[in-house]
Scaffold this active site. Sequence first.
Site, mmCIF file in Angstrom:
data_model
loop_
_atom_site.group_PDB
_atom_site.id
_atom_site.type_symbol
_atom_site.label_atom_id
_atom_site.label_comp_id
_atom_site.label_asym_id
_atom_site.label_seq_id
_atom_site.Cartn_x
_atom_site.Cartn_y
_atom_site.Cartn_z
ATOM 1 N N ARG A 118 0.858 -1.205 0.000
ATOM 2 C CA ARG A 118 0.000 0.000 0.000
ATOM 3 C C ARG A 118 0.889 1.249 0.000
ATOM 4 N NH1 ARG A 118 -4.953 -2.163 1.814
ATOM 5 N NH2 ARG A 118 -6.020 -0.461 0.778
ATOM 6 N N GLN A 123 -0.378 3.055 -5.778
ATOM 7 C CA GLN A 123 -1.775 3.482 -5.609
ATOM 8 C C GLN A 123 -2.643 3.198 -6.843
ATOM 9 O OE1 GLN A 123 -1.769 7.508 -4.193
ATOM 10 N NE2 GLN A 123 -2.281 6.878 -2.125
ATOM 11 N N ASP A 126 -3.933 -0.364 -6.839
ATOM 12 C CA ASP A 126 -4.430 -0.843 -5.547
ATOM 13 C C ASP A 126 -5.892 -1.296 -5.649
ATOM 14 O OD1 ASP A 126 -5.180 -1.228 -2.941
ATOM 15 O OD2 ASP A 126 -4.179 0.561 -2.178
ATOM 16 N N SER A 129 -8.184 -0.819 -2.594
ATOM 17 C CA SER A 129 -8.789 0.499 -2.402
ATOM 18 C C SER A 129 -9.924 0.738 -3.387
ATOM 19 C CB SER A 129 -7.741 1.604 -2.561
ATOM 20 O OG SER A 129 -6.841 1.556 -1.501
ATOM 21 N N TYR A 224 -1.547 -1.284 8.505
ATOM 22 C CA TYR A 224 -2.679 -2.152 8.836
ATOM 23 C C TYR A 224 -2.866 -2.259 10.342
ATOM 24 C CZ TYR A 224 -3.020 -3.786 4.050
ATOM 25 O OH TYR A 224 -3.213 -3.847 2.705
HETATM 26 P P1 NAD Z 1 -8.619 -3.004 6.180
HETATM 27 O O1 NAD Z 1 -9.660 -3.391 5.197
HETATM 28 O O2 NAD Z 1 -7.464 -3.917 6.402
HETATM 29 O O3 NAD Z 1 -9.308 -2.731 7.610
HETATM 30 C C1 NAD Z 1 -10.364 -1.812 7.719
HETATM 31 C C2 NAD Z 1 -10.212 -0.979 8.974
HETATM 32 O O4 NAD Z 1 -10.521 -1.775 10.120
HETATM 33 C C3 NAD Z 1 -8.817 -0.399 9.208
HETATM 34 O O5 NAD Z 1 -8.920 1.002 9.302
HETATM 35 C C4 NAD Z 1 -8.400 -1.042 10.537
HETATM 36 O O6 NAD Z 1 -7.601 -0.171 11.315
HETATM 37 C C5 NAD Z 1 -9.740 -1.289 11.184
HETATM 38 N N1 NAD Z 1 -9.698 -2.251 12.302
HETATM 39 C C6 NAD Z 1 -8.981 -3.384 12.432
HETATM 40 N N2 NAD Z 1 -9.208 -3.971 13.619
HETATM 41 C C7 NAD Z 1 -10.119 -3.178 14.259
HETATM 42 C C8 NAD Z 1 -10.757 -3.256 15.518
HETATM 43 N N3 NAD Z 1 -10.511 -4.235 16.382
HETATM 44 N N4 NAD Z 1 -11.644 -2.276 15.836
HETATM 45 C C9 NAD Z 1 -11.899 -1.274 14.976
HETATM 46 N N5 NAD Z 1 -11.316 -1.146 13.783
HETATM 47 C C10 NAD Z 1 -10.431 -2.082 13.429
HETATM 48 O O7 NAD Z 1 -8.061 -1.545 5.846
HETATM 49 P P2 NAD Z 1 -7.804 -0.822 4.456
HETATM 50 O O8 NAD Z 1 -8.929 0.027 4.122
HETATM 51 O O9 NAD Z 1 -7.395 -1.836 3.447
HETATM 52 O O10 NAD Z 1 -6.548 0.096 4.817
HETATM 53 C C11 NAD Z 1 -5.397 -0.462 5.443
HETATM 54 C C12 NAD Z 1 -4.252 0.518 5.487
HETATM 55 O O11 NAD Z 1 -3.727 0.788 4.205
HETATM 56 C C13 NAD Z 1 -4.631 1.872 6.054
HETATM 57 O O12 NAD Z 1 -3.554 2.346 6.821
HETATM 58 C C14 NAD Z 1 -4.762 2.737 4.847
HETATM 59 O O13 NAD Z 1 -4.583 4.119 5.112
HETATM 60 C C15 NAD Z 1 -3.644 2.180 4.028
HETATM 61 N N6 NAD Z 1 -3.820 2.480 2.606
HETATM 62 C C16 NAD Z 1 -2.727 2.952 1.913
HETATM 63 C C17 NAD Z 1 -2.856 3.233 0.562
HETATM 64 C C18 NAD Z 1 -1.694 3.721 -0.209
HETATM 65 O O14 NAD Z 1 -0.893 4.483 0.279
HETATM 66 N N7 NAD Z 1 -1.556 3.250 -1.439
HETATM 67 C C19 NAD Z 1 -4.054 3.029 -0.083
HETATM 68 C C20 NAD Z 1 -5.127 2.554 0.664
HETATM 69 C C21 NAD Z 1 -4.990 2.257 2.008
#
Ligand code: NAD
Length: 371
Positions: A118, A123, A126, A129, A224
Amino acid sequence: MIIGVLKEQLPEKRVSLVPDIVKQLGKQGVTVWVEPDAGAAAFHSDDTYIQAGAALMPRTDILQQSDLVCSIQIPEDWHLLRAGTILAGVYQPLHHHDLMQQWAAKSLTTYSLDNIPRTTRAQSMDILSSQANIAGYKAVLLAAVSYGRYFPMFMTAAGTIAPAKVLILGAGVAGLQAIATARRLGAVVEVFDTRPVVREEVMSLGAKFISVEGAADASQAGGYAVEQSADYKQQQEVLIAASITKADIVITTAQIPGKRAPLLVTAQMINSMRPGSVIVDLAAGTGGNTALTQNQQTVFHNGITIIGDSNLAASMPADASKLYAKNVFNFLQLLIKDGQLVNNLQDDIIKGACITHEGAVISERLQAVLK
Ligand code: NAD
């Protein structure tokens, strides 16, 4: 070089490459073979693929003769692939260890696009996303349709309607889009996540962030979430229980890569909600965030509707396929060099996505789980 596009099995309605992308690949000298009806459920007819320069070919030929086969889900008949064929899709390798080892034994080179790092450079590839964004949006619409009341506040001659109260658990990509969509519909939104870094984003969307102090440090986990301590989980349960009794709609999106989704909502909490409330659980596919979630099913419990669906992106197959295909195209640009497919494992994006190659499991994330 031949790239093959498989028709997905229902209920999957998306297609991995759309005609626009086929046209762009054609300009790069790539021959694209498409299984008949591959795009039908995403509103792309066979004719539009032919006009874009693809050839319609039987599935068996695609599997046996393509250099690279694109799918979204795991193709059931993968055993028909030749050794050395490249397979690219969304295979959740950390949840399918045995299959990944079989793919390695068959000498397939496999890319699971859900394993792309990520990072900023990645991006545009991804798929997590692009698809989670759709899921978050659709989760709120689904909840609104299933809810027997309004989302926005109304003051009418016939009486006042209070706005719906929405609780969102997990503010990743899906959760943030769910907040934005619920706010657009006029709901009052509360959000809980273990990662304090999302507080600002949540607040900027007009929602209230609720949190527990002392979350486990996730800084080494690539952004994550990680597993929390027993003490944290206990405090989290009290917080969610207090919030859920006031909520009309709960959207749960909490996931921990490679692990069962955290169980955040107990049956007792659900029993405390008022009849007519709706829960949409986007983590249903990895075990669910509620005790009563059934994957790909809607459960009716004491007047509460609990919708379990981790594949909501597929319910908007046209835009989901368009974005997915663009992600795949951008990824393919890293693989195609002078008309050949090159598995350059020096590239961190290719290395992250590559699960099996030359007879071995080479994904470090999967190797760590297999140890
Ligand atoms: P995900 O689908 O893995 O999880 C969804 C959300 O659930 C996350 O925000 C996580 O913190 C939350 N979560 C996990 N356990 C929990 C709990 N016990 N209680 C409450 N919430 C809980 O997440 P995602 O949407 O795939 O994103 C994961 C990471 O990747 C994030 O840090 C996001 O900012 C990052 N990201 C980076 C890029 C990039 O730079 N290319 C793009 C997208 C996402």
